[in-house]
Design an enzyme around this catalytic site. Structure first.
Site, PDB file in Angstrom:
ATOM      1  N   GLY A 101       0.650  -1.186  -0.131  1.00 67.97           N
ATOM      2  CA  GLY A 101       0.728  -0.261   0.431  1.00 67.97           C
ATOM      3  C   GLY A 101       0.613   1.161  -0.069  1.00 67.97           C
ATOM      4  O   GLY A 101       2.350   0.834   0.139  1.00 67.97           O
ATOM      5  N   GLY A 103       0.508   6.208   0.294  1.00 69.31           N
ATOM      6  CA  GLY A 103       0.068   7.366   0.763  1.00 69.31           C
ATOM      7  C   GLY A 103       0.916   8.268   0.566  1.00 69.31           C
ATOM      8  O   GLY A 103       2.418   8.465   0.057  1.00 69.31           O
ATOM      9  N   PHE A 105       1.622   9.457   3.355  1.00 66.46           N
ATOM     10  CA  PHE A 105       2.939   9.667   4.667  1.00 66.46           C
ATOM     11  C   PHE A 105       4.191   8.352   4.178  1.00 66.46           C
ATOM     12  O   PHE A 105       5.358   8.731   4.287  1.00 66.46           O
ATOM     13  CB  PHE A 105       1.897   9.377   5.898  1.00 66.46           C
ATOM     14  CG  PHE A 105       3.379   8.793   6.571  1.00 66.46           C
ATOM     15  CD1 PHE A 105       3.910   9.881   7.505  1.00 66.46           C
ATOM     16  CD2 PHE A 105       2.791   7.876   7.433  1.00 66.46           C
ATOM     17  CE1 PHE A 105       4.532   9.650   8.126  1.00 66.46           C
ATOM     18  CE2 PHE A 105       4.132   7.553   8.604  1.00 66.46           C
ATOM     19  CZ  PHE A 105       5.153   8.750   8.418  1.00 66.46           C
ATOM     20  N   ASP A 220      -6.033   8.279  15.650  1.00 65.69           N
ATOM     21  CA  ASP A 220      -6.476   8.256  14.151  1.00 65.69           C
ATOM     22  C   ASP A 220      -6.683   6.294  13.924  1.00 65.69           C
ATOM     23  O   ASP A 220      -6.732   5.792  13.287  1.00 65.69           O
ATOM     24  CB  ASP A 220      -5.573   7.912  13.320  1.00 65.69           C
ATOM     25  CG  ASP A 220      -5.947   8.436  11.990  1.00 65.69           C
ATOM     26  OD1 ASP A 220      -7.074   8.867  11.870  1.00 65.69           O
ATOM     27  OD2 ASP A 220      -5.164   8.418  10.945  1.00 65.69           O
TER      28      ASP A 220
END
Length: 417
Positions: A101, A103, A105, A220
């Site tokens: 995965g 993203g 960050f 989060d």
């Protein structure tokens, strides 16, 4: 035969296929190191009228699949992501074999540990100082968790190692299965049943309660950050031999992504949590403490129960209006204290009940207890109501929640065994 974990992506740090718009603008964990968090409040994001694909059965982005690096190698995008390829060996030990995965960050890859021959997940943080700072913070939190839970009692992901590679902080983690969100997505957003939720919630509550006892707030919590240890499943078929649903063989879970976890003594940024799991005190700018995790988990359990997010919006005022539909009016004393007085009119939420947006949310949302399927679920909804309490001083703690009657069947089962 169930699918092997390695056949699908598990570690998601970015896009949210639940919504048409990009959730990267909503995840504080991906922005806070480099920007003032208040910048992400204005302008207000799209309303629910533009987010109707948030409900089960709609087309969603297929962003959770792993990429076979034999077919595609990543190129440096100029934004600090590592230009890696299949077969890359980091620290003379970790050989990259798959992309899990990625993203804003970090990228997460699956590696073979050449020393142990085990498969691990390696989170490769972007090579920019603001992101390296968050990476080092996550390492410090994971080291503390490892130290405090050396016998692995609580369901928090284990850090196995960390190192720097060409300016990137790299965190080596145990390899887990699908996230709870990704499993829902692959299972056509069919909700979990209450018995499954009971087993899942008990593990999650114990893990986050462990964090809270050690003066740490996750900040989060969401289905993407709760992963099954192993997501092998069996298939159930209908009378036409068509696949009806997938049933997990194990409900063991772990909480992941501690990049924005905050100790009690550390500075508390004003904006935390991904939008749909953000507590009202955060939206209203009233300050927050560990109870914001409790609110987030209440939203997570509702999502497990419904199969879709309970607050499908990207607009703060609409978010508060949705809360009022489900939970009743926001207490006046909270509205009086907020520094965001544009949300308030005559002591009440400043919301136009004649708007098309109001029509939409009233059509799709209803009071909390009206979601209950039958009376056997009363304990579950009582627990949810205690977690989704506006006032942090009245909101249940996770320590208290673990003793809620909803978990009595698990305690009785443990006593019999």
């Amino acid at each position: 035969m169930g699918k092997k974990d390695s056949e699908y992506g598990s570690w998601r740090d970015g896009d949210d296929p639940k919504l048409v718009s990009d959730r990267k603008t909503e995840s504080f964990s991906e922005h806070s190191p480099c920007s003032s968090p208040e910048a992400y409040e204005l302008p207000e994001e799209k309303s629910s009228l533009q987010l109707q694909s948030a409900f089960p059965g709609d087309n969603v982005d297929d962003g959770g699949e792993k990429t076979n690096l034999k077919e595609k190698s990543r190129e440096d995008d100029g934004e600090g992501h590592l230009n890696y390829h299949m077969g890359l060996v980091m620290k003379d030990r970790y050989e990259v074999v798959l992309t899990l995965g990625g993203g804003a960050f970090a990228e997460v890859v699956e590696c073979i540990d050449r020393e142990t021959k085990e498969r691990v997940a390696v989170k490769i943080v972007r090579n920019k100082e603001c992101f390296r700072e968050v990476g080092r913070s996550e390492v410090a939190v994971l080291e503390e968790i490892n130290s405090l839970d050396d016998d692995v009692t609580f369901a928090c992901v284990r850090m196995l190692d960390w190192f720097e590679h060409e300016g990137h902080v790299c965190i080596v983690l145990e390899l887990l299965g699908l996230s709870t969100f990704e499993f829902l997505r692959q299972n056509h957003f069919l909700p979990f049943n209450v018995e499954q939720i009971r087993h899942m919630a008990f593990q999650i509550f114990r893990a986050v309660c462990f964090l809270h006892r050690n003066k740490l707030t996750h900040t989060d919590l969401k289905p993407e950050n709760i992963l099954f240890v192993c997501s092998d499943y069996d298939l159930q078929y209908n009378e036409n031999r068509e696949c009806k649903e997938k049933t997990l063989r194990s409900l063991d879970l772990k909480v992941v992504d501690f990049g924005t976890a905050t100790f009690d003594h550390q500075k508390h940024e004003s904006l935390v949590s991904t939008r749909h799991y953000r507590a009202p005190e955060v939206i209203l700018g009233l300050g927050w403490n560990q109870s914001c995790d409790v609110w987030s988990l209440g939203c997570v359990l509702m999502e497990f129960y419904l199969g879709c997010t309970v607050f499908p919006t990207h607009d703060s005022k609409e978010h508060l209006a949705m809360m009022e539909i489900i939970l009743g009016p926001i207490p006046p004393h909270l509205l009086k204290k907020t520094r965001k007085q544009h949300y308030v009119h005559n002591g009440h939420l400043n919301w136009d009940k004649s708007s098309t947006s109001d029509d939409y949310i009233r059509k799709h949302l209803k009071p909390l207890k009206n979601y209950m399927h039958d009376q056997s679920e009363e304990d579950f909804f009582d627990l949810l109501g205690s977690m989704l309490e506006y006032d942090v001083y009245r909101r249940i703690t996770l320590e208290e929640a673990l003793w809620h009657p909803f978990f009595n069947p698990l305690r009785m089962q443990k006593q019999r065994s």
